[in-house]
Scaffold this motif. Structure first.
Motif, PDB file in Angstrom:
ATOM      1  N   ILE A 285     -62.077  -1.015 -11.792  1.00 56.34           N
ATOM      2  CA  ILE A 285     -62.216  -1.456 -13.184  1.00 56.34           C
ATOM      3  C   ILE A 285     -61.975  -2.947 -13.357  1.00 56.34           C
ATOM      4  O   ILE A 285     -62.603  -3.595 -14.187  1.00 56.34           O
ATOM      5  N   SER A 286     -61.088  -3.503 -12.563  1.00 57.05           N
ATOM      6  CA  SER A 286     -60.732  -4.903 -12.761  1.00 57.05           C
ATOM      7  C   SER A 286     -61.846  -5.846 -12.329  1.00 57.05           C
ATOM      8  O   SER A 286     -61.769  -7.026 -12.580  1.00 57.05           O
ATOM      9  N   ARG A 287     -62.879  -5.336 -11.682  1.00 58.35           N
ATOM     10  CA  ARG A 287     -63.969  -6.189 -11.233  1.00 58.35           C
ATOM     11  C   ARG A 287     -65.147  -6.192 -12.207  1.00 58.35           C
ATOM     12  O   ARG A 287     -66.136  -6.830 -11.968  1.00 58.35           O
TER      13      ARG A 287
ATOM     14  N   PRO B  61     -46.515  -8.441 -26.219  1.00 63.10           N
ATOM     15  CA  PRO B  61     -47.645  -7.971 -25.414  1.00 63.10           C
ATOM     16  C   PRO B  61     -47.589  -8.457 -23.973  1.00 63.10           C
ATOM     17  O   PRO B  61     -48.141  -7.814 -23.075  1.00 63.10           O
ATOM     18  N   ASN B  62     -46.933  -9.570 -23.726  1.00 64.85           N
ATOM     19  CA  ASN B  62     -46.830 -10.076 -22.351  1.00 64.85           C
ATOM     20  C   ASN B  62     -45.975  -9.170 -21.469  1.00 64.85           C
ATOM     21  O   ASN B  62     -46.038  -9.258 -20.250  1.00 64.85           O
ATOM     22  N   ASN B  63     -45.150  -8.301 -22.099  1.00 70.39           N
ATOM     23  CA  ASN B  63     -44.301  -7.396 -21.323  1.00 70.39           C
ATOM     24  C   ASN B  63     -44.962  -6.048 -21.060  1.00 70.39           C
ATOM     25  O   ASN B  63     -44.374  -5.188 -20.414  1.00 70.39           O
ATOM     26  N   LEU B  64     -46.186  -5.855 -21.576  1.00 67.95           N
ATOM     27  CA  LEU B  64     -46.873  -4.597 -21.335  1.00 67.95           C
ATOM     28  C   LEU B  64     -47.144  -4.429 -19.851  1.00 67.95           C
ATOM     29  O   LEU B  64     -47.515  -5.369 -19.152  1.00 67.95           O
ATOM     30  N   THR B  65     -46.966  -3.217 -19.369  1.00 68.19           N
ATOM     31  CA  THR B  65     -47.329  -2.889 -17.991  1.00 68.19           C
ATOM     32  C   THR B  65     -48.310  -1.737 -18.021  1.00 68.19           C
ATOM     33  O   THR B  65     -48.480  -1.066 -19.030  1.00 68.19           O
ATOM     34  N   GLN B  66     -48.953  -1.476 -16.893  1.00 64.34           N
ATOM     35  CA  GLN B  66     -50.006  -0.476 -16.831  1.00 64.34           C
ATOM     36  C   GLN B  66     -51.028  -0.736 -17.933  1.00 64.34           C
ATOM     37  O   GLN B  66     -51.529   0.179 -18.572  1.00 64.34           O
ATOM     38  N   ALA B  67     -51.319  -2.017 -18.166  1.00 67.79           N
ATOM     39  CA  ALA B  67     -52.180  -2.382 -19.286  1.00 67.79           C
ATOM     40  C   ALA B  67     -53.632  -2.508 -18.848  1.00 67.79           C
ATOM     41  O   ALA B  67     -53.944  -2.904 -17.727  1.00 67.79           O
ATOM     42  N   VAL B  68     -54.521  -2.158 -19.750  1.00 67.29           N
ATOM     43  CA  VAL B  68     -55.947  -2.407 -19.599  1.00 67.29           C
ATOM     44  C   VAL B  68     -56.317  -3.409 -20.686  1.00 67.29           C
ATOM     45  O   VAL B  68     -55.993  -3.218 -21.855  1.00 67.29           O
ATOM     46  N   TYR B  69     -56.990  -4.490 -20.317  1.00 69.13           N
ATOM     47  CA  TYR B  69     -57.183  -5.588 -21.251  1.00 69.13           C
ATOM     48  C   TYR B  69     -58.600  -6.146 -21.160  1.00 69.13           C
ATOM     49  O   TYR B  69     -59.343  -5.903 -20.196  1.00 69.13           O
ATOM     50  N   LYS B  70     -58.974  -6.916 -22.175  1.00 63.44           N
ATOM     51  CA  LYS B  70     -60.312  -7.490 -22.262  1.00 63.44           C
ATOM     52  C   LYS B  70     -60.211  -8.985 -22.529  1.00 63.44           C
ATOM     53  O   LYS B  70     -59.489  -9.413 -23.429  1.00 63.44           O
ATOM     54  N   ILE B  71     -60.938  -9.782 -21.729  1.00 60.01           N
ATOM     55  CA  ILE B  71     -60.984 -11.230 -21.909  1.00 60.01           C
ATOM     56  C   ILE B  71     -62.451 -11.623 -22.097  1.00 60.01           C
ATOM     57  O   ILE B  71     -63.247 -11.488 -21.170  1.00 60.01           O
ATOM     58  N   PRO B  72     -62.834 -12.106 -23.273  1.00 66.32           N
ATOM     59  CA  PRO B  72     -64.237 -12.436 -23.522  1.00 66.32           C
ATOM     60  C   PRO B  72     -64.605 -13.839 -23.036  1.00 66.32           C
ATOM     61  O   PRO B  72     -63.761 -14.721 -22.908  1.00 66.32           O
ATOM     62  N   CYS B  73     -65.899 -14.007 -22.759  1.00 65.40           N
ATOM     63  CA  CYS B  73     -66.452 -15.328 -22.472  1.00 65.40           C
ATOM     64  C   CYS B  73     -66.920 -15.931 -23.792  1.00 65.40           C
ATOM     65  O   CYS B  73     -67.537 -15.254 -24.613  1.00 65.40           O
ATOM     66  N   LEU B  74     -66.629 -17.223 -24.008  1.00 63.65           N
ATOM     67  CA  LEU B  74     -66.991 -17.875 -25.259  1.00 63.65           C
ATOM     68  C   LEU B  74     -68.441 -18.349 -25.284  1.00 63.65           C
ATOM     69  O   LEU B  74     -68.957 -18.716 -26.344  1.00 63.65           O
ATOM     70  N   ASN B  75     -69.110 -18.318 -24.119  1.00 62.42           N
ATOM     71  CA  ASN B  75     -70.472 -18.848 -24.050  1.00 62.42           C
ATOM     72  C   ASN B  75     -71.559 -17.791 -23.889  1.00 62.42           C
ATOM     73  O   ASN B  75     -72.741 -18.115 -23.930  1.00 62.42           O
ATOM     74  N   CYS B  76     -71.143 -16.544 -23.690  1.00 65.99           N
ATOM     75  CA  CYS B  76     -72.142 -15.478 -23.564  1.00 65.99           C
ATOM     76  C   CYS B  76     -71.523 -14.180 -24.058  1.00 65.99           C
ATOM     77  O   CYS B  76     -70.373 -14.156 -24.514  1.00 65.99           O
ATOM     78  N   ASP B  77     -72.283 -13.091 -23.950  1.00 64.39           N
ATOM     79  CA  ASP B  77     -71.812 -11.820 -24.514  1.00 64.39           C
ATOM     80  C   ASP B  77     -71.098 -10.942 -23.504  1.00 64.39           C
ATOM     81  O   ASP B  77     -70.897  -9.755 -23.743  1.00 64.39           O
ATOM     82  N   LEU B  78     -70.706 -11.523 -22.366  1.00 64.84           N
ATOM     83  CA  LEU B  78     -69.998 -10.745 -21.356  1.00 64.84           C
ATOM     84  C   LEU B  78     -68.489 -10.824 -21.564  1.00 64.84           C
ATOM     85  O   LEU B  78     -67.969 -11.817 -22.076  1.00 64.84           O
ATOM     86  N   SER B  79     -67.796  -9.772 -21.142  1.00 64.36           N
ATOM     87  CA  SER B  79     -66.336  -9.730 -21.217  1.00 64.36           C
ATOM     88  C   SER B  79     -65.779  -9.175 -19.916  1.00 64.36           C
ATOM     89  O   SER B  79     -66.409  -8.330 -19.271  1.00 64.36           O
ATOM     90  N   TYR B  80     -64.611  -9.652 -19.566  1.00 65.41           N
ATOM     91  CA  TYR B  80     -63.907  -9.143 -18.382  1.00 65.41           C
ATOM     92  C   TYR B  80     -62.960  -8.038 -18.830  1.00 65.41           C
ATOM     93  O   TYR B  80     -62.179  -8.213 -19.763  1.00 65.41           O
TER      94      TYR B  80
ATOM     95  N   GLY C  53     -59.987  -5.733 -17.322  1.00 65.63           N
ATOM     96  CA  GLY C  53     -59.106  -5.611 -16.165  1.00 65.63           C
ATOM     97  C   GLY C  53     -57.949  -4.687 -16.426  1.00 65.63           C
ATOM     98  O   GLY C  53     -57.651  -4.340 -17.575  1.00 65.63           O
ATOM     99  N   GLU C  54     -57.278  -4.269 -15.391  1.00 68.24           N
ATOM    100  CA  GLU C  54     -56.069  -3.474 -15.528  1.00 68.24           C
ATOM    101  C   GLU C  54     -55.026  -3.992 -14.552  1.00 68.24           C
ATOM    102  O   GLU C  54     -55.367  -4.567 -13.507  1.00 68.24           O
ATOM    103  N   THR C  55     -53.782  -3.823 -14.900  1.00 69.70           N
ATOM    104  CA  THR C  55     -52.697  -4.259 -14.032  1.00 69.70           C
ATOM    105  C   THR C  55     -51.515  -3.326 -14.171  1.00 69.70           C
ATOM    106  O   THR C  55     -51.250  -2.807 -15.262  1.00 69.70           O
ATOM    107  N   GLY C  56     -50.812  -3.104 -13.084  1.00 68.92           N
ATOM    108  CA  GLY C  56     -49.605  -2.299 -13.109  1.00 68.92           C
ATOM    109  C   GLY C  56     -48.364  -3.140 -13.335  1.00 68.92           C
ATOM    110  O   GLY C  56     -47.286  -2.614 -13.551  1.00 68.92           O
TER     111      GLY C  56
END
Length: 689
Positions: A22-24, A597-616, A618-621
């Protein structure tokens, strides 16, 4: 899978990337195809009559018709989404793909994408005025909205009064103390030391160690529910332990120790067993029905006695030996008691920015607390019965946690009460009692009625605070969950009610209550037909690789969409469960301190690109803040080294740690660090495998 695992090169397409976890993945943002027209069904009208106390306004805030209409629906009312929550479907798909072969994962992503793009938003189940009412209630800073402690009413309290009551409770120096600093780091070191010792000594496996290791470092949070059925509306304290350092260990201990509970003749598992036990009872003329109830069992349970009882029973009984045999572990009674002592004596929480420690008893909210309290009560009742004077010893004693049902001589109730109030040497456990009235006594959710011949019949008992409020039929839940409400009430009727004519009356009450909640007449017949046609389960057949289940994911429910997505996943042997996308509780009930929110663990998150419609996605433990800093540092490092055309050309062949860095290098785009957000708070929100 940790999200900074083996570096690789991500290839972006308009749909999906090849599966590497998922993180990729970078998925396209939902386009206009996800947006459909919607309308509010004409049947909706304000129902501000607030039947049966569905809304209890104890605040100074004046509710208007739309606000009352919204709250009357119940806090479990699911609001129809105004757009397809594509990100949650994407997330569930990625979790499913982890358990699929590469080719199947690519196919599944494509099919889900096509399904989402052809989907329309469902009809809305709240009016325009009600949506505004929800927004206004969210903005009302002087009130707090809570579920009632019992009865399903929605309660409004003045926030100042609520906080004053909580602070008064926390001012009890015998039970609570304010801590000068956050003890989380200290407690974590202590727990990790104990778990590491078990692993290093070969008593638990590496896998179990990783499951128990406290990746989360959130402080438990206190909130309270109002007891509107009692004078002055006292509060019941509850501690939210989810995503805290001891939560996994507490659950593990509950699993182990659960086998110690319920093995006595006095234990009542549920109302079904109670009905079976009472079918044999004949009450003599000089006897009555009576019940005893422990005052605040959890906060008064003596921890030292619990630890001693657990140690003695684990040493004498075979439970732990059988557990070790089944799991391959080698834990001892001392190991269990050591961990249990840690969990029960490190009860701490935050309220309004201050941190408190509970000095006595167990906390309601910790998974092992009910087990610990129950173990103590079993030992207490055995001693109480064995030492009771013969002239006040009950002829029947049945207990469900802290509630006891007795058949006892009419003149012996006070003597028995005095006796059992002296059994606990710590003096913390005290009982109150209730005698039958007009030959009737409520116990659990049953009403026990004495008959002329000394036998008893059972009815369904509804407390004075009962509101007849069940899941509203217009709530945006799957149909099978709504029919499940009917099935549950019918099963209760068939299990508890002992006489046919009373069953007929109970069924009428069920239908009247549910029709008030919007259930159509055909739904009752459908459920009855389903219940009558239930076939016995066949023994499980051996499955090959083509039919073996490949995990389970939880999907947000969107009518007409989730069913289609579920059918697609079923073809790949992925099981699905459905949950409401958004409820009134999620919108309006916020009594707990906010977490960083910085202390969340086992989180699934979304980081958008400002120049196109794609988003990352990712998940982290680990801590979300830690992983975010790694993303930023890697992107900053790459940007600082790629300053020329030749340098950028060379960077395109470099293997980076995540697809987000690849995207920055390949497209020279800017990442929207300030607009990122969490999609799932922890792994308990979405499941796989």
């Amino acid at each position: 899978m940790e999200d900074n695992a083996t570096p690789h090169r991500a290839r972006l397409t308009n749909q999906f990337l090849e599966q590497e976890g998922i993180s990729r993945m970078l998925w396209p943002e939902p386009d206009g195809a996800f947006v459909g027209t919607f309308k509010v069904p004409g049947r909706q009208e304000y129902q501000a009559n607030n039947k049966k106390g569905h809304v209890v306004n104890l605040s100074k805030y004046k509710l208007n018709a739309a606000q009352t209409s919204v709250l009357t629906k119940g806090l479990n009312y699911a609001i129809s989404p105004s757009k397809i929550p594509a990100e949650e479907f994407v997330l569930a798909t990625e979790l499913a793909c982890k358990h699929l072969p590469l080719a199947d994962g690519i196919q599944l992503r494509a099919k889900i994408a096509n399904t989402l793009k052809s989907s329309k938003v469902p009809e809305q189940n709240v009016t325009k005025e009600e949506r505004k009412a929800i927004k206004d209630l969210k903005k009302a800073e002087d009130i707090i909205i809570l579920p009632a402690d019992k009865g399903k009413s929605t309660v409004l309290l003045d926030k100042v009064e609520y906080e004053e009551k909580v602070n008064t409770m926390l001012g009890d120096k015998k039970t609570y103390e304010e801590l000068p600093a956050d003890p989380t780091a200290k407690y974590k070191r202590k727990l990790v030391s104990a778990l590491s010792k078990l692993k290093n000594e070969g008593k638990i496996t590496e896998t179990k160690y990783k499951q128990l290791y406290p990746t989360a470092e959130n402080v438990p949070r206190l909130y309270c529910t109002p007891k509107i059925h009692k004078p002055n509306t006292p509060l019941r304290p509850i501690v939210d332990y989810t995503a805290t350092i001891g939560y996994s260990t507490s659950r593990w201990l509950a699993d182990i120790l659960g086998g110690l509970v319920g093995n006595t003749q006095h234990h009542v598992k549920n109302s079904k067993q109670l009905a079976e036990d009472l079918a044999k009872v004949v009450i003599e003329e000089e006897d009555i029905l009576n019940s005893h109830d422990v005052v605040s069992l959890f906060t008064n349970t003596p921890i030292d006695q619990v630890l001693e009882i657990v140690k003695n029973r684990l040493e004498k009984e075979s439970l732990l030996r059988e557990y070790n045999r089944d799991t391959g572990f080698k834990i001892t009674s001392e190991d269990v008691v050591h961990l249990l002592e840690f969990i029960l004596t490190t009860t701490y929480f935050t309220f309004k920015g201050k941190i408190y420690r509970q000095l006595f008893g167990t906390a309601m909210g910790s998974p092992v607390s009910p087990i610990a309290a129950n173990i103590f009560m079993e030992a207490l009742e055995q001693q109480a019965i064995a030492t009771a004077p013969l002239d006040c010893r009950p002829k029947l004693w049945l207990r469900y946690v802290d509630e006891i049902l007795e058949v006892i001589q009419r003149d012996s109730v006070q003597q028995l009460t005095d006796h059992i109030n002296q059994v606990d040497k710590s003096g913390s456990i005290k009982f109150t009692f209730e005698q039958e009235s007009q030959g009737q006594l409520p116990f659990l959710d049953t009403l026990i009625v004495k008959k002329d011949d000394g036998t008893v019949k059972l009815l369904v008992y509804r407390k004075p605070t009962h509101t007849d409020q069940y899941l509203n039929y217009q709530s945006h839940h799957p149909l099978h969950q709504k029919l499940g409400v009917i099935r549950t009430l019918y099963n209760r009727k068939n299990t508890i009610v002992t006489e046919d004519e009373d069953k007929v009356e109970e069924e009428k009450k069920i239908q009247e209550a549910l029709q008030t909640c919007g259930y159509p007449k055909w739904s009752f017949g459908k459920v009855k037909d389903q219940m009558e046609s239930v076939k016995p389960k066949k023994s499980a057949k051996k499955t090959d690789d083509s039919t073996r289940s490949r995990g389970m994911v939880v999907l947000p429910y969107v009518k007409g969409v989730t069913e289609r997505v579920s059918r697609v996943m079923k073809k790949y042997n992925v099981s699905t469960a459905m949950k409401p996308h958004n409820t009134l509780r999620r919108e309006l009930v916020h009594p707990k301190d906010k977490r960083d929110p910085n202390n969340l663990t086992q989180a699934v998150y979304k980081i958008p690109c400002l120049n196109c419609d794609l988003s990352y996605i990712g998940e982290t433990g680990r801590k979300f803040g830690t992983r975010l800093d790694e993303h930023r540092k890697e992107v900053k490092k790459v940007n600082s080294t790629v300053t020329t055309r030749a340098g950028r050309k060379e960077s395109l062949t470099t293997v980076n740690k995540s697809a987000i860095t690849d995207h920055v290098v390949d497209k020279n785009h800017v990442i929207g660090w300030g607009t990122l957000r969490s999609l799932a708070r922890n792994k308990n929100d979405l499941h796989a495998g």
